[in-house]
Design a protein around this motif. Structure first.
Motif, PDB file in Angstrom:
ATOM      1  N   SER A   1     -35.521 -13.937  -3.647  1.00 21.04           N
ATOM      2  CA  SER A   1     -34.648 -14.147  -2.496  1.00 21.04           C
ATOM      3  C   SER A   1     -34.377 -15.633  -2.273  1.00 21.04           C
ATOM      4  O   SER A   1     -33.607 -15.993  -1.384  1.00 21.04           O
ATOM      5  CB  SER A   1     -35.279 -13.553  -1.232  1.00 21.04           C
ATOM      6  OG  SER A   1     -36.531 -14.176  -0.980  1.00 21.04           O
ATOM      7  N   GLY A   2     -35.025 -16.487  -3.061  1.00 26.28           N
ATOM      8  CA  GLY A   2     -34.855 -17.931  -2.880  1.00 26.28           C
ATOM      9  C   GLY A   2     -34.276 -18.582  -4.105  1.00 26.28           C
ATOM     10  O   GLY A   2     -33.844 -17.921  -5.049  1.00 26.28           O
ATOM     11  N   ARG A   3     -34.312 -19.918  -4.115  1.00 26.74           N
ATOM     12  CA  ARG A   3     -33.779 -20.675  -5.248  1.00 26.74           C
ATOM     13  C   ARG A   3     -34.758 -20.607  -6.416  1.00 26.74           C
ATOM     14  O   ARG A   3     -35.955 -20.431  -6.228  1.00 26.74           O
ATOM     15  CB  ARG A   3     -33.548 -22.134  -4.837  1.00 26.74           C
ATOM     16  CG  ARG A   3     -32.526 -22.271  -3.734  1.00 26.74           C
ATOM     17  CD  ARG A   3     -32.219 -23.738  -3.407  1.00 26.74           C
ATOM     18  NE  ARG A   3     -31.324 -23.807  -2.246  1.00 26.74           N
ATOM     19  CZ  ARG A   3     -30.018 -23.605  -2.321  1.00 26.74           C
ATOM     20  NH1 ARG A   3     -29.472 -23.369  -3.487  1.00 26.74           N
ATOM     21  NH2 ARG A   3     -29.264 -23.658  -1.243  1.00 26.74           N
ATOM     22  N   ARG A   4     -34.202 -20.781  -7.610  1.00 28.50           N
ATOM     23  CA  ARG A   4     -35.034 -20.728  -8.815  1.00 28.50           C
ATOM     24  C   ARG A   4     -35.738 -22.061  -9.073  1.00 28.50           C
ATOM     25  O   ARG A   4     -36.595 -22.147  -9.931  1.00 28.50           O
ATOM     26  CB  ARG A   4     -34.160 -20.379 -10.025  1.00 28.50           C
ATOM     27  CG  ARG A   4     -33.446 -19.032  -9.899  1.00 28.50           C
ATOM     28  CD  ARG A   4     -32.782 -18.652 -11.201  1.00 28.50           C
ATOM     29  NE  ARG A   4     -31.998 -17.433 -11.063  1.00 28.50           N
ATOM     30  CZ  ARG A   4     -30.674 -17.400 -10.970  1.00 28.50           C
ATOM     31  NH1 ARG A   4     -29.984 -18.532 -11.022  1.00 28.50           N
ATOM     32  NH2 ARG A   4     -30.023 -16.268 -10.846  1.00 28.50           N
ATOM     33  N   GLY A   5     -35.332 -23.092  -8.352  1.00 28.06           N
ATOM     34  CA  GLY A   5     -35.931 -24.412  -8.517  1.00 28.06           C
ATOM     35  C   GLY A   5     -35.002 -25.472  -7.978  1.00 28.06           C
ATOM     36  O   GLY A   5     -33.938 -25.168  -7.406  1.00 28.06           O
ATOM     37  N   ARG A   6     -35.382 -26.726  -8.160  1.00 31.62           N
ATOM     38  CA  ARG A   6     -34.567 -27.813  -7.622  1.00 31.62           C
ATOM     39  C   ARG A   6     -33.199 -27.891  -8.285  1.00 31.62           C
ATOM     40  O   ARG A   6     -32.252 -28.412  -7.712  1.00 31.62           O
ATOM     41  CB  ARG A   6     -35.311 -29.146  -7.812  1.00 31.62           C
ATOM     42  CG  ARG A   6     -36.566 -29.233  -6.958  1.00 31.62           C
ATOM     43  CD  ARG A   6     -37.295 -30.537  -7.192  1.00 31.62           C
ATOM     44  NE  ARG A   6     -38.513 -30.614  -6.387  1.00 31.62           N
ATOM     45  CZ  ARG A   6     -39.368 -31.621  -6.467  1.00 31.62           C
ATOM     46  NH1 ARG A   6     -39.153 -32.615  -7.298  1.00 31.62           N
ATOM     47  NH2 ARG A   6     -40.456 -31.622  -5.702  1.00 31.62           N
ATOM     48  N   TYR A   7     -33.118 -27.396  -9.527  1.00 28.04           N
ATOM     49  CA  TYR A   7     -31.850 -27.453 -10.245  1.00 28.04           C
ATOM     50  C   TYR A   7     -30.865 -26.384  -9.766  1.00 28.04           C
ATOM     51  O   TYR A   7     -29.693 -26.405 -10.122  1.00 28.04           O
ATOM     52  CB  TYR A   7     -32.098 -27.264 -11.743  1.00 28.04           C
ATOM     53  CG  TYR A   7     -32.725 -25.934 -12.072  1.00 28.04           C
ATOM     54  CD1 TYR A   7     -31.941 -24.808 -12.275  1.00 28.04           C
ATOM     55  CD2 TYR A   7     -34.118 -25.817 -12.153  1.00 28.04           C
ATOM     56  CE1 TYR A   7     -32.519 -23.585 -12.554  1.00 28.04           C
ATOM     57  CE2 TYR A   7     -34.700 -24.592 -12.435  1.00 28.04           C
ATOM     58  CZ  TYR A   7     -33.904 -23.489 -12.636  1.00 28.04           C
ATOM     59  OH  TYR A   7     -34.478 -22.281 -12.896  1.00 28.04           O
ATOM     60  N   ASP A   8     -31.350 -25.429  -8.982  1.00 28.64           N
ATOM     61  CA  ASP A   8     -30.514 -24.330  -8.526  1.00 28.64           C
ATOM     62  C   ASP A   8     -29.578 -24.834  -7.413  1.00 28.64           C
ATOM     63  O   ASP A   8     -30.018 -25.088  -6.286  1.00 28.64           O
ATOM     64  CB  ASP A   8     -31.402 -23.191  -8.008  1.00 28.64           C
ATOM     65  CG  ASP A   8     -30.607 -21.921  -7.734  1.00 28.64           C
ATOM     66  OD1 ASP A   8     -29.368 -22.000  -7.690  1.00 28.64           O
ATOM     67  OD2 ASP A   8     -31.231 -20.863  -7.575  1.00 28.64           O
TER      68      ASP A   8
END
Length: 433
Positions: free
Chosen positions: A184-191
């Motif tokens: 439900s969230g971002r896959r990481g800072r690159y997302d």
């Protein structure tokens, strides 16, 4: 005739260098089965306390006796005075054997094309000759769960012992269908996706998971009714999870996703194991209340949120265990599965305690995988997966002196040890002036 003799000796002289070369190519020590008596050690049984001045008898691949006075009766005696015998450690989640060199695509075999490939068997992809396997063994890890990744249902994980010439010889008796629970969230800072796009992607993935599950459940019901079914190996495999024939290993990490996963499994007749569970400490009581066992790790990791304490990942396993969750530890590694004892050491130091940490890499793993009667402790009748050390394997100064897997005495050598020995005392040495 004289001429023939001269030709023969001339030929012999010509091949002698090759024969000599073959003889000095190096001695290779193979795993060796037999009857062994590990004598005069401190035996850390895990389930029945610590036994001083005791011995362990190994025969036909099993532990046949544990105690103070055991007759050798033809066994090969191994003096373990001043040493400790532990059960072999179990890593609850790796890609060991599925990757040789991560940067070389031809040697990577842990992911298939597509999101729905539950029928892909990790066991068939295991390379028994992987260089990383003997590297892992000498750290005291004798058994690992090797898990495919990628997609919603990426394949079927398998528990393997780290000895054998074929994957079938290595199979330790447990399989589970892997699932990556929709994030439900971002896959990481690159997302860089917007919040709205992330929400839509999560809803789409969850809808797809539900549809696949419902189809698999219908498939299982029709199969039970002996209906004529089309060849559909993906659905046939996932159907085994809907009936409980195979456990469902759900990778889930953030607190919100863990809560969503707990809600998702409520109406499903599945044997569920959570994996990863990086923020399990935030919802530990809910996990304990649901009775879901957890394989968590990696332990030596950064906090999932910048606002968290530096030791959030180190303390996660201990906090879940104290809340009543049955916890096993994994490295989630490929070539560094050897670090499992040090992951457990961090968990022990950051609140789990040494006794519970040992359980998390032995008997808890075995029980979560339904093999508590075969692995995870030193008891008569169990599989002879043992290690002999000169101290606590959680400490880096400790040396492992003997490793037994399935009753085989394993050679304690690997590529890294050979390189260490080759370059330790070089002659000629380097000119540093």
């Amino acid at each position: 005739m004289q001429r023939l003799k001269q030709i023969f000796f001339a030929f012999l002289l010509s091949v002698l260098p090759l024969m000599a070369s073959a003889q000095i190519d190096g001695e290779f020590i193979k795993p060796r089965a037999g009857k062994f008596l590990l004598q005069n050690a401190t035996v850390v049984t895990i389930t029945n306390g610590v036994m001083e001045n005791s011995s362990v008898l190994v025969e036909d691949g099993k532990i046949t006796a544990v105690g103070a006075k055991i007759s050798a009766d033809g066994a090969e005696i191994i003096d373990c005075s001043g040493k400790f015998i532990y059960p072999g450690m179990i890593d609850g989640g790796t890609q060991l054997g599925l990757v040789e060199v991560s940067s070389v695509a031809e040697t990577v075999d842990y992911a298939e094309v597509g999101d729905f490939t539950p029928n892909m068997q990790a066991l068939t992809a295991v390379n028994p000759n992987s260089v990383a396997i003997p590297v892992t063994r000498v750290s005291g890890v004798t058994t690992v769960l090797t898990v495919p990744t990628g997609g919603i249902f990426p394949g079927t994980a398998a528990l393997i012992n780290l000895n054998g010439y074929t994957p079938d010889q290595m199979y330790a008796g447990f399989k589970a269908i892997a699932m990556n629970f929709p994030r439900s969230g971002r896959r990481g800072r690159y997302d860089r996706r917007s919040d709205e796009d992330i929400k839509k992607a999560n809803e789409k993935a969850l809808k797809e998971a539900n549809e696949l599950w419902d189809k698999a459940k219908s498939y299982a019901e029709m199969a039970a009714a002996e209906a004529e079914l089309d060849y559909y190996p993906e659905m046939a495999q996932l159907a085994k999870a809907t009936t409980g024939e195979l456990p469902l290993l759900i990778e889930v990490n953030t607190a919100s996703d863990i809560k969503a996963a707990l809600e998702w499994i409520k109406d499903k007749d599945a044997k569920v194991i959570f994996a990863g569970v990086a923020e399990g400490w935030r919802v530990a009581e809910e996990i304990a209340e649901a009775g879901i066992p957890v394989v968590t790790g990696p332990i030596q990791a950064l906090p999932t949120r910048e606002s968290d304490r530096y030791d959030a990942a180190y303390a996660n396993a201990g906090k879940m265990a104290k809340a009543g969750v049955k916890v096993a530890i994994r490295t989630n590694g490929q070539e560094n599965v050897r670090n499992l004892p040090f992951f457990a050491a961090f968990a022990a130091a950051y609140g789990m305690g040494k006794e519970e940490a040992w359980k998390a890499v032995t008997i808890n793993s075995a029980e979560i995988f339904g093999l508590g009667d075969q692995y995870g402790s030193i008891e008569a009748g169990k599989v002879a997966n043992l290690i002999v050390a000169d101290g606590d394997p959680f400490e880096t100064k400790t040396n492992i002196h003997h490793v037994f897997i399935d009753g085989y005495r394993m050679p304690l050598s690997n590529r890294q040890i050979r390189l260490y020995q080759e370059f330790l005392d070089r002659s000629p040495g380097l000119n540093v002036n």
